[in-house]
Design a protein around this motif. Structure first.
Motif, PDB file in Angstrom:
ATOM      1  N   GLY A  61       0.638  -1.215   0.078  1.00  0.00           N
ATOM      2  CA  GLY A  61      -0.011  -0.248  -0.183  1.00  0.00           C
ATOM      3  C   GLY A  61       0.993   1.179   0.209  1.00  0.00           C
ATOM      4  N   VAL A  62       2.180   1.131  -0.352  1.00  0.00           N
ATOM      5  CA  VAL A  62       2.770   2.478  -0.517  1.00  0.00           C
ATOM      6  C   VAL A  62       3.723   2.424  -1.930  1.00  0.00           C
ATOM      7  N   PRO A  63       2.762   2.476  -2.877  1.00  0.00           N
ATOM      8  CA  PRO A  63       3.561   2.433  -3.978  1.00  0.00           C
ATOM      9  C   PRO A  63       4.034   4.023  -4.670  1.00  0.00           C
ATOM     10  N   THR A  64       3.792   5.127  -3.963  1.00  0.00           N
ATOM     11  CA  THR A  64       4.357   6.195  -4.452  1.00  0.00           C
ATOM     12  C   THR A  64       5.517   6.523  -3.725  1.00  0.00           C
ATOM     13  N   THR A  65       6.578   7.363  -4.492  1.00  0.00           N
ATOM     14  CA  THR A  65       7.780   7.682  -3.969  1.00  0.00           C
ATOM     15  C   THR A  65       8.048   9.081  -4.277  1.00  0.00           C
ATOM     16  N   GLU A  92       7.922   6.043   7.008  1.00  0.00           N
ATOM     17  CA  GLU A  92       7.590   6.290   5.696  1.00  0.00           C
ATOM     18  C   GLU A  92       8.935   6.962   4.996  1.00  0.00           C
ATOM     19  N   ILE A  93       9.798   7.584   5.776  1.00  0.00           N
ATOM     20  CA  ILE A  93      11.128   7.941   5.182  1.00  0.00           C
ATOM     21  C   ILE A  93      11.822   6.722   5.352  1.00  0.00           C
ATOM     22  N   VAL A  94      12.209   6.244   4.253  1.00  0.00           N
ATOM     23  CA  VAL A  94      12.951   4.847   4.116  1.00  0.00           C
ATOM     24  C   VAL A  94      14.571   5.104   3.753  1.00  0.00           C
ATOM     25  N   GLU A  95      14.924   6.149   3.433  1.00  0.00           N
ATOM     26  CA  GLU A  95      16.296   6.682   3.096  1.00  0.00           C
ATOM     27  C   GLU A  95      16.491   8.245   3.352  1.00  0.00           C
ATOM     28  N   ALA A  96      17.635   8.487   3.970  1.00  0.00           N
ATOM     29  CA  ALA A  96      17.950   9.784   4.284  1.00  0.00           C
ATOM     30  C   ALA A  96      19.647  10.025   3.745  1.00  0.00           C
ATOM     31  N   HIS A  97      19.800  10.989   3.291  1.00  0.00           N
ATOM     32  CA  HIS A  97      21.265  11.177   2.977  1.00  0.00           C
ATOM     33  C   HIS A  97      21.720  12.844   3.202  1.00  0.00           C
ATOM     34  N   ARG A  98      22.884  12.945   3.626  1.00  0.00           N
ATOM     35  CA  ARG A  98      23.278  14.354   3.872  1.00  0.00           C
ATOM     36  C   ARG A  98      24.117  14.463   2.418  1.00  0.00           C
ATOM     37  N   HIS A 116      -0.411  12.293   0.893  1.00  0.00           N
ATOM     38  CA  HIS A 116      -0.154  11.866   2.312  1.00  0.00           C
ATOM     39  C   HIS A 116       1.220  12.605   2.581  1.00  0.00           C
ATOM     40  N   TYR A 117       2.020  12.956   1.476  1.00  0.00           N
ATOM     41  CA  TYR A 117       3.317  13.747   1.739  1.00  0.00           C
ATOM     42  C   TYR A 117       3.310  14.909   2.816  1.00  0.00           C
ATOM     43  N   ASP A 118       1.862  15.509   2.504  1.00  0.00           N
ATOM     44  CA  ASP A 118       1.621  16.847   3.541  1.00  0.00           C
ATOM     45  C   ASP A 118       1.782  16.415   5.024  1.00  0.00           C
ATOM     46  N   VAL A 119       1.194  15.244   5.358  1.00  0.00           N
ATOM     47  CA  VAL A 119       1.314  14.651   6.623  1.00  0.00           C
ATOM     48  C   VAL A 119       2.724  14.439   7.002  1.00  0.00           C
ATOM     49  N   ILE A 120       3.666  13.869   6.313  1.00  0.00           N
ATOM     50  CA  ILE A 120       4.979  13.717   6.632  1.00  0.00           C
ATOM     51  C   ILE A 120       5.865  14.921   6.866  1.00  0.00           C
ATOM     52  N   TYR A 121       5.574  15.833   5.878  1.00  0.00           N
ATOM     53  CA  TYR A 121       6.250  17.164   5.906  1.00  0.00           C
ATOM     54  C   TYR A 121       5.760  17.993   7.304  1.00  0.00           C
ATOM     55  N   LYS A 122       4.597  17.789   7.676  1.00  0.00           N
ATOM     56  CA  LYS A 122       4.023  18.707   8.884  1.00  0.00           C
ATOM     57  C   LYS A 122       4.596  17.486  10.113  1.00  0.00           C
ATOM     58  N   GLN A 123       4.785  16.863   9.867  1.00  0.00           N
ATOM     59  CA  GLN A 123       5.554  15.909  11.206  1.00  0.00           C
ATOM     60  C   GLN A 123       6.847  16.535  11.434  1.00  0.00           C
ATOM     61  N   PHE A 131      15.057  25.311   6.580  1.00  0.00           N
ATOM     62  CA  PHE A 131      14.776  26.430   5.899  1.00  0.00           C
ATOM     63  C   PHE A 131      14.227  26.586   4.469  1.00  0.00           C
ATOM     64  N   ASP A 132      14.247  25.269   3.714  1.00  0.00           N
ATOM     65  CA  ASP A 132      13.664  25.188   2.699  1.00  0.00           C
ATOM     66  C   ASP A 132      13.387  23.686   2.514  1.00  0.00           C
ATOM     67  N   VAL A 133      12.160  23.151   1.755  1.00  0.00           N
ATOM     68  CA  VAL A 133      11.743  21.895   1.634  1.00  0.00           C
ATOM     69  C   VAL A 133      11.232  21.863   0.097  1.00  0.00           C
ATOM     70  N   SER A 134      11.865  20.880  -0.765  1.00  0.00           N
ATOM     71  CA  SER A 134      11.367  21.048  -2.059  1.00  0.00           C
ATOM     72  C   SER A 134      11.024  19.323  -2.245  1.00  0.00           C
ATOM     73  N   ALA A 135       9.838  19.200  -2.933  1.00  0.00           N
ATOM     74  CA  ALA A 135       9.808  17.670  -3.201  1.00  0.00           C
ATOM     75  C   ALA A 135       9.476  17.189  -4.583  1.00  0.00           C
ATOM     76  N   SER A 136       9.873  16.105  -5.091  1.00  0.00           N
ATOM     77  CA  SER A 136       9.799  15.731  -6.367  1.00  0.00           C
ATOM     78  C   SER A 136       9.082  14.447  -6.301  1.00  0.00           C
ATOM     79  N   ILE A 137       8.055  14.022  -7.068  1.00  0.00           N
ATOM     80  CA  ILE A 137       7.372  12.962  -7.303  1.00  0.00           C
ATOM     81  C   ILE A 137       7.974  12.008  -8.307  1.00  0.00           C
TER      82      ILE A 137
END
Length: 157
Positions: A61-65, A92-98, A116-123, A131-137
């Motif tokens: 149930g999590v097909p969107t990246t 939902e955050i499966v990888e994170a890189h600096r 559902h991205y907005d839920v994660i963003y708000k968390q 400072f800034d967050v930009s998302a790409s689907i």
């Protein structure tokens, strides 16, 4: 020191950890006991970090990246540890890189749908200043794999 058989064992196990030791031994031309000892040695040496099961994201149930590029005005160790703790608590955050360059971090987020991205963003932003967050689907996955090249391991000529 790894030899070619060790690297073949590692390559096959990372592609299918459920392979039986009997089948693996046959494929690398070893006895079952010798193959088993090699696997144990590779685990003890840390070459095998862990064995996992890869789930089908569609069926789960999590097909969107979504890839979120994060910029921050803060670069202290305390801020970084807070950020690490916050994102570690969000499954939902499966990888994170600096990163180097124009962004400080990239997050790979798997979601049931893009909204559902907005839920994660708000968390994240409720707990920490960014400072800034930009998302790409992601529109299409062109390559996905956990397997890494084994030829660079110690002992490779």
């Amino acid at each position: 020191m790894l030899d070619d058989r060790d690297r073949r064992i590692l390559d096959m196990l990372q592609k299918d950890a459920s392979i039986s030791v009997t089948d693996l031994a046959e494929r690398v031309a070893l006895s079952v006991s010798a193959c088993s000892r090699r696997i144990q040695r590779l685990e003890e040496s840390g070459h095998i970090a862990r064995r996992i099961v890869v789930l089908d994201r569609e069926r789960m149930g999590v097909p969107t990246t979504v890839f979120a590029l994060v910029k921050t005005a803060h670069h202290s160790d305390d801020w970084t540890e807070s950020f690490r703790g916050i994102i570690s608590d969000i499954p939902e955050i499966v990888e994170a890189h600096r990163l180097t360059g124009n962004h400080d971090y990239i997050l790979k987020i798997v979601l049931p749908r893009v909204e559902h991205y907005d839920v994660i963003y708000k968390q994240i932003v409720r707990k920490l200043e960014l400072f800034d967050v930009s998302a790409s689907i992601s529109m299409e996955e062109l390559k996905n794999g956990m397997a890494i090249p084994v030829g660079y391991a110690a002992g490779y000529r």
